[in-house]
Design a protein around this motif. Structure first.
Motif, PDB file in Angstrom:
ATOM      1  N   THR A 197       0.912  -1.265  -0.001  1.00 48.05           N
ATOM      2  CA  THR A 197       0.090   0.100  -0.024  1.00 48.05           C
ATOM      3  C   THR A 197       0.824   1.299   0.025  1.00 48.05           C
ATOM      4  O   THR A 197       0.484   2.061  -0.652  1.00 48.05           O
ATOM      5  CB  THR A 197      -0.837   0.169   1.261  1.00 48.05           C
ATOM      6  N   LEU A 198       2.104   1.244   0.773  1.00 48.77           N
ATOM      7  CA  LEU A 198       2.835   2.493   0.903  1.00 48.77           C
ATOM      8  C   LEU A 198       3.575   2.715  -0.707  1.00 48.77           C
ATOM      9  O   LEU A 198       3.825   3.726  -0.960  1.00 48.77           O
ATOM     10  CB  LEU A 198       3.819   2.132   1.841  1.00 48.77           C
ATOM     11  N   ALA A 199       3.650   1.610  -1.357  1.00 47.38           N
ATOM     12  CA  ALA A 199       4.452   1.590  -2.444  1.00 47.38           C
ATOM     13  C   ALA A 199       3.467   2.243  -3.607  1.00 47.38           C
ATOM     14  O   ALA A 199       3.663   3.180  -4.296  1.00 47.38           O
ATOM     15  CB  ALA A 199       4.884   0.104  -3.169  1.00 47.38           C
ATOM     16  N   PHE A 200       2.212   2.056  -3.537  1.00 47.31           N
ATOM     17  CA  PHE A 200       1.206   2.593  -4.436  1.00 47.31           C
ATOM     18  C   PHE A 200       1.172   4.140  -4.137  1.00 47.31           C
ATOM     19  O   PHE A 200       0.920   4.793  -5.036  1.00 47.31           O
ATOM     20  CB  PHE A 200      -0.160   1.979  -4.212  1.00 47.31           C
ATOM     21  N   GLY A 201       1.063   4.270  -2.874  1.00 48.49           N
ATOM     22  CA  GLY A 201       0.807   5.903  -2.312  1.00 48.49           C
ATOM     23  C   GLY A 201       2.143   6.566  -2.775  1.00 48.49           C
ATOM     24  O   GLY A 201       1.960   7.613  -3.257  1.00 48.49           O
ATOM     25  N   ILE A 202       3.115   6.212  -2.641  1.00 49.56           N
ATOM     26  CA  ILE A 202       4.521   6.914  -3.134  1.00 49.56           C
ATOM     27  C   ILE A 202       4.683   7.231  -4.590  1.00 49.56           C
ATOM     28  O   ILE A 202       4.892   8.228  -4.819  1.00 49.56           O
ATOM     29  CB  ILE A 202       5.794   6.086  -2.337  1.00 49.56           C
ATOM     30  N   SER A 203       4.417   6.130  -5.258  1.00 47.10           N
ATOM     31  CA  SER A 203       4.619   6.157  -6.854  1.00 47.10           C
ATOM     32  C   SER A 203       3.366   6.954  -7.017  1.00 47.10           C
ATOM     33  O   SER A 203       3.582   7.917  -8.243  1.00 47.10           O
ATOM     34  CB  SER A 203       4.345   4.786  -7.360  1.00 47.10           C
ATOM     35  N   ALA A 204       2.258   6.955  -6.581  1.00 46.12           N
ATOM     36  CA  ALA A 204       1.095   7.869  -7.228  1.00 46.12           C
ATOM     37  C   ALA A 204       1.203   9.321  -6.905  1.00 46.12           C
ATOM     38  O   ALA A 204       1.142  10.105  -7.578  1.00 46.12           O
ATOM     39  CB  ALA A 204      -0.177   7.591  -6.410  1.00 46.12           C
ATOM     40  N   ALA A 205       2.095   9.513  -5.612  1.00 51.01           N
ATOM     41  CA  ALA A 205       2.673  10.985  -5.164  1.00 51.01           C
ATOM     42  C   ALA A 205       3.396  11.491  -6.285  1.00 51.01           C
ATOM     43  O   ALA A 205       3.423  12.471  -6.720  1.00 51.01           O
ATOM     44  CB  ALA A 205       3.070  10.906  -4.042  1.00 51.01           C
ATOM     45  N   TYR A 206       4.309  10.852  -6.682  1.00 52.99           N
ATOM     46  CA  TYR A 206       5.371  11.145  -7.566  1.00 52.99           C
ATOM     47  C   TYR A 206       4.924  11.331  -9.049  1.00 52.99           C
ATOM     48  O   TYR A 206       5.023  12.356  -9.706  1.00 52.99           O
ATOM     49  CB  TYR A 206       6.648   9.924  -7.910  1.00 52.99           C
ATOM     50  N   ALA A 207       3.876  10.612  -9.280  1.00 57.53           N
ATOM     51  CA  ALA A 207       3.118  10.746 -10.573  1.00 57.53           C
ATOM     52  C   ALA A 207       2.148  11.813 -10.460  1.00 57.53           C
ATOM     53  O   ALA A 207       2.275  12.632 -11.497  1.00 57.53           O
ATOM     54  CB  ALA A 207       2.274   9.612 -10.999  1.00 57.53           C
ATOM     55  N   GLY A 208       1.697  12.394  -9.364  1.00 60.37           N
ATOM     56  CA  GLY A 208       0.883  13.355  -9.338  1.00 60.37           C
ATOM     57  C   GLY A 208       1.644  14.779  -9.534  1.00 60.37           C
ATOM     58  O   GLY A 208       1.487  15.505 -10.177  1.00 60.37           O
ATOM     59  N   VAL A 209       2.885  14.792  -8.828  1.00 62.08           N
ATOM     60  CA  VAL A 209       3.896  16.035  -8.949  1.00 62.08           C
ATOM     61  C   VAL A 209       4.176  16.054 -10.498  1.00 62.08           C
ATOM     62  O   VAL A 209       4.179  17.332 -11.076  1.00 62.08           O
ATOM     63  CB  VAL A 209       5.141  15.893  -8.232  1.00 62.08           C
ATOM     64  N   ALA A 210       4.471  14.923 -11.252  1.00 60.83           N
ATOM     65  CA  ALA A 210       4.571  15.008 -12.428  1.00 60.83           C
ATOM     66  C   ALA A 210       3.553  15.671 -13.289  1.00 60.83           C
ATOM     67  O   ALA A 210       3.871  16.430 -14.280  1.00 60.83           O
ATOM     68  CB  ALA A 210       5.196  13.787 -13.096  1.00 60.83           C
TER      69      ALA A 210
END
Length: 217
Positions: A162-175
């Motif tokens: 779940t943490l991996a999903f959250g972190i990767s989504a946050a990076y994609a959101g900034v992009a």
């Protein structure tokens, strides 16, 4: 898409569509919020996705990418529907369409986007490096290499997936927020399914084993 729309809505507002958010936030300040909102959505998706693995998980994430344009059109009062949100009418809020003064120096729109994108990329790269070199990174690698061995070593699959999903989504959101600033416009067609495929191909070609492969790939 979530990050891009978050940035666009915070900058241009959605009152013109009947929404509650006024315009007025500068582009730079929207990026952390875009990452936060996308990260929370990633966490929300990560919880039910724990029941899936392998091909089924890939199909679930692919389904979200397919459904996103239609979902954006559905909430027209927030997203502008099919017509989207344009930022050309807010030159004081974004450096992508007007010169920006930084530390007494006037930067052209291209220079502003260049320095902004590189600065954000370096900060996110440093964040990823710190995550991977610590306990969390070791847990991520353990789960990637062998879930059975990771569980045997005391790693919580539910927590770290779940943490991996959250972190990767946050990076994609900034992009996505950077993409919205650069194009000064977002609509459902800005984030087609082909974009997801291209990004996935870039990651696979660049290498999944470490940061260097992801960056240079």
């Amino acid at each position: 898409a979530i990050g891009g729309y978050t940035t666009a809505i915070l900058m241009a507002g959605n009152e013109q569509f009947g929404g509650p958010i006024p315009a007025g936030m500068k582009d730079l300040y929207t990026l952390p919020i875009a990452g936060l909102v996308a990260g929370l959505m990633g966490l929300a998706f990560g919880l039910p996705a724990l029941r899936l693995s392998g091909l089924y998980l890939a199909l679930a994430t692919f389904a979200i990418a397919v459904a996103m344009p239609s979902t954006v059109k559905r909430f027209e009062e927030y997203t502008g529907g099919g017509q989207g949100i344009q930022l050309f009418g807010s030159p004081e809020l974004t450096g992508s369409i007007t010169n920006v003064n930084v530390l007494g120096r006037s930067l052209t729109p291209n220079d502003w986007m260049y320095y902004l994108a590189w600065s954000v990329a370096l900060m996110l790269f440093a964040g990823a490096w710190l995550i991977l070199r610590g306990r969390t990174g070791r847990a991520f690698r353990a789960v990637r290499d062998s879930e059975t061995a990771a569980v045997s070593s005391g790693v919580s699959l539910a927590r770290y997936k779940t943490l991996a999903f959250g972190i990767s989504a946050a990076y994609a959101g900034v992009a996505g927020g950077l993409f919205a600033i650069a194009s000064a416009f977002v609509n459902p067609d800005t984030f087609p399914i082909a974009l997801s495929i291209f990004l996935l191909v870039g990651v696979v070609v660049g290498g999944l084993g470490g940061l260097s492969g992801l960056v240079f790939g």
